[in-house]
Enzyme design. Structure first.
Site, PDB file in Angstrom:
ATOM      1  N   CYS A  87      39.554 -45.903 161.236  1.00  0.00           N
ATOM      2  CA  CYS A  87      38.111 -46.043 161.375  1.00  0.00           C
ATOM      3  C   CYS A  87      37.756 -47.510 161.561  1.00  0.00           C
ATOM      4  O   CYS A  87      38.183 -48.366 160.786  1.00  0.00           O
ATOM      5  CB  CYS A  87      37.429 -45.482 160.122  1.00  0.00           C
ATOM      6  SG  CYS A  87      35.685 -45.894 159.987  1.00  0.00           S
ATOM      7  N   GLU A  88      36.980 -47.815 162.579  1.00  0.00           N
ATOM      8  CA  GLU A  88      36.644 -49.205 162.853  1.00  0.00           C
ATOM      9  C   GLU A  88      35.612 -49.774 161.880  1.00  0.00           C
ATOM     10  O   GLU A  88      35.433 -50.987 161.821  1.00  0.00           O
ATOM     11  CB  GLU A  88      36.133 -49.369 164.285  1.00  0.00           C
ATOM     12  CG  GLU A  88      34.810 -48.714 164.575  1.00  0.00           C
ATOM     13  CD  GLU A  88      34.375 -48.898 166.025  1.00  0.00           C
ATOM     14  OE1 GLU A  88      33.157 -48.946 166.251  1.00  0.00           O
ATOM     15  OE2 GLU A  88      35.238 -48.979 166.917  1.00  0.00           O
ATOM     16  N   HIS A  89      34.946 -48.918 161.120  1.00  0.00           N
ATOM     17  CA  HIS A  89      33.914 -49.402 160.199  1.00  0.00           C
ATOM     18  C   HIS A  89      34.505 -49.948 158.901  1.00  0.00           C
ATOM     19  O   HIS A  89      34.003 -50.938 158.360  1.00  0.00           O
ATOM     20  CB  HIS A  89      32.920 -48.281 159.882  1.00  0.00           C
ATOM     21  CG  HIS A  89      32.192 -47.795 161.089  1.00  0.00           C
ATOM     22  ND1 HIS A  89      31.795 -46.481 161.248  1.00  0.00           N
ATOM     23  CD2 HIS A  89      31.788 -48.443 162.214  1.00  0.00           C
ATOM     24  CE1 HIS A  89      31.190 -46.338 162.407  1.00  0.00           C
ATOM     25  NE2 HIS A  89      31.172 -47.512 163.014  1.00  0.00           N
ATOM     26  N   HIS A  90      35.561 -49.286 158.387  1.00  0.00           N
ATOM     27  CA  HIS A  90      36.154 -49.727 157.122  1.00  0.00           C
ATOM     28  C   HIS A  90      37.651 -49.975 157.233  1.00  0.00           C
ATOM     29  O   HIS A  90      38.285 -50.361 156.252  1.00  0.00           O
ATOM     30  CB  HIS A  90      35.899 -48.687 156.024  1.00  0.00           C
ATOM     31  CG  HIS A  90      34.451 -48.433 155.768  1.00  0.00           C
ATOM     32  ND1 HIS A  90      33.771 -47.383 156.333  1.00  0.00           N
ATOM     33  CD2 HIS A  90      33.539 -49.131 155.035  1.00  0.00           C
ATOM     34  CE1 HIS A  90      32.506 -47.424 155.943  1.00  0.00           C
ATOM     35  NE2 HIS A  90      32.337 -48.466 155.160  1.00  0.00           N
ATOM     36  N   GLN A 128      35.651 -41.216 165.655  1.00  0.00           N
ATOM     37  CA  GLN A 128      36.142 -39.937 166.172  1.00  0.00           C
ATOM     38  C   GLN A 128      35.374 -39.481 167.402  1.00  0.00           C
ATOM     39  O   GLN A 128      35.950 -38.899 168.329  1.00  0.00           O
ATOM     40  CB  GLN A 128      36.078 -38.872 165.071  1.00  0.00           C
ATOM     41  CG  GLN A 128      36.685 -37.539 165.471  1.00  0.00           C
ATOM     42  CD  GLN A 128      36.722 -36.557 164.320  1.00  0.00           C
ATOM     43  OE1 GLN A 128      36.860 -36.935 163.160  1.00  0.00           O
ATOM     44  NE2 GLN A 128      36.582 -35.277 164.612  1.00  0.00           N
ATOM     45  N   HIS A 156      38.482 -38.084 156.924  1.00  0.00           N
ATOM     46  CA  HIS A 156      38.267 -39.523 156.962  1.00  0.00           C
ATOM     47  C   HIS A 156      38.377 -40.098 155.555  1.00  0.00           C
ATOM     48  O   HIS A 156      37.609 -39.724 154.665  1.00  0.00           O
ATOM     49  CB  HIS A 156      36.887 -39.837 157.550  1.00  0.00           C
ATOM     50  CG  HIS A 156      36.756 -39.497 159.000  1.00  0.00           C
ATOM     51  ND1 HIS A 156      36.602 -40.456 159.977  1.00  0.00           N
ATOM     52  CD2 HIS A 156      36.765 -38.303 159.651  1.00  0.00           C
ATOM     53  CE1 HIS A 156      36.513 -39.875 161.162  1.00  0.00           C
ATOM     54  NE2 HIS A 156      36.606 -38.561 160.986  1.00  0.00           N
ATOM     55  N   CYS A 158      37.565 -42.959 154.632  1.00  0.00           N
ATOM     56  CA  CYS A 158      36.380 -43.754 154.288  1.00  0.00           C
ATOM     57  C   CYS A 158      35.321 -42.887 153.607  1.00  0.00           C
ATOM     58  O   CYS A 158      34.445 -43.408 152.901  1.00  0.00           O
ATOM     59  CB  CYS A 158      35.799 -44.441 155.527  1.00  0.00           C
ATOM     60  SG  CYS A 158      35.315 -43.331 156.845  1.00  0.00           S
TER      61      CYS A 158
END
Length: 199
Positions: A87-90, A128, A156, A158
Site C-alpha cells: 500500500c502506497e499510503h502506509h 488496489q 490490507h 493497513c
C-alpha cells in the site's frame, strides 16, 4: 563447496536506503548496533528493492513475448492468482487473489504471462483500485481482445494492523472492457467461473 547465495541488487540503492533505515531505527528508540539489528537496515533495503522491482519491468513486453495467432474466440480465464503488493499510503502489505479473463480476437497469450503482468504492477507501491485498472488496460491495449475482466480480492494490513484494526475484511475491486462491460451474460459467466469449484 557449500551453498553460495547470489544476490542481484543495486548496491548503491541498497547502501542509500540502509543508511536511512539505520537512522529510522535510532529514531524509534532502538540501537541499530545491537546484534539482532546490526544487519537489519541492509535486509530491509534489499526487501524493499525486491518488493518494488516491478518498476524495472515492462508488462506490455511480457505479454508481447508470448503472443500467438490462434482462431479461438471463447473466454480464457486464469483465476486464483496470488497477489502481493505494498500500500502506497502506509507501505504495509496487501495480499490476496486476482482473477483475469479475456476473449481473444485473433491472438492468445502464454498463460504464465498473465500472472507475470500482475506481478509487474503489484510489485510497486500501489492502491488496489489502480492495480486493477492497470492490469485490465495492459491486457486490452496489448492483446486487443474482445474484452477483458479483472477482479482482485485482498486483505490490507493497513486496515488489519492499525487504524480500524479489522482483521477479517476483504476488499474487492473489478474492471471490465468490451464484451464484459456491455454483455450481461458474458460478465455473469465470468463471475460464475471464478467462484465455481471444479471438485
Amino acid at each position: 563447496m557449500g551453498y553460495q547465495k547470489i544476490d542481484r541488487y543495486d548496491q548503491k540503492k541498497i547502501d542509500a536506503v540502509a543508511f536511512h533505515y539505520k537512522d529510522i531505527l535510532t529514531q524509534l528508540g532502538e540501537n541499530p548496533s545491537r546484534e539482532g539489528l546490526e544487519k537489519t537496515p541492509e535486509r530491509v533495503a534489499k526487501a524493499l528493492q525486491y518488493l518494488t522491482h516491478g518498476y524495472d519491468l515492462k508488462p506490455e513486453e511480457i505479454l508481447k513475448s508470448a503472443m500467438f495467432e490462434e482462431d479461438y474466440s471463447q473466454m480464457v480465464v486464469v483465476k486464483d492468482i496470488e497477489v502481493f503488493s505494498m500500500c502506497e499510503h502506509h507501505m504495509l502489505p496487501f495480499f490476496g487473489k486476482a482473477h483475469v479473463a479475456y476473449i481473444p480476437n485473433g491472438h492468445i497469450v502464454g498463460l504464465s504471462k498473465i500472472p507475470r503482468v500482475i506481478d509487474a504492477f503489484a510489485r510497486r507501491l500501489q492502491v488496489q483500485e489502480r492495480l486493477t485498472n492497470e492490469i485490465r488496460d495492459c491486457i486490452q491495449q496489448t492483446l486487443n481482445p474482445k474484452g477483458v475482466a479483472v477482479v482482485i480480492e485482498c486483505k490490507h494490513l493497513c486496515m488489519a494492523m492499525r487504524g480500524v484494526q479489522k482483521q477479517n475484511s476483504v476488499t474487492t475491486t473489478s474492471a471490465f472492457t468490451g464484451e464484459f462491460m456491455t454483455n450481461d451474460k458474458t460478465r455473469a459467466e465470468f463471475l460464475r467461473l471464478i467462484t465455481a469449484s471444479l471438485d
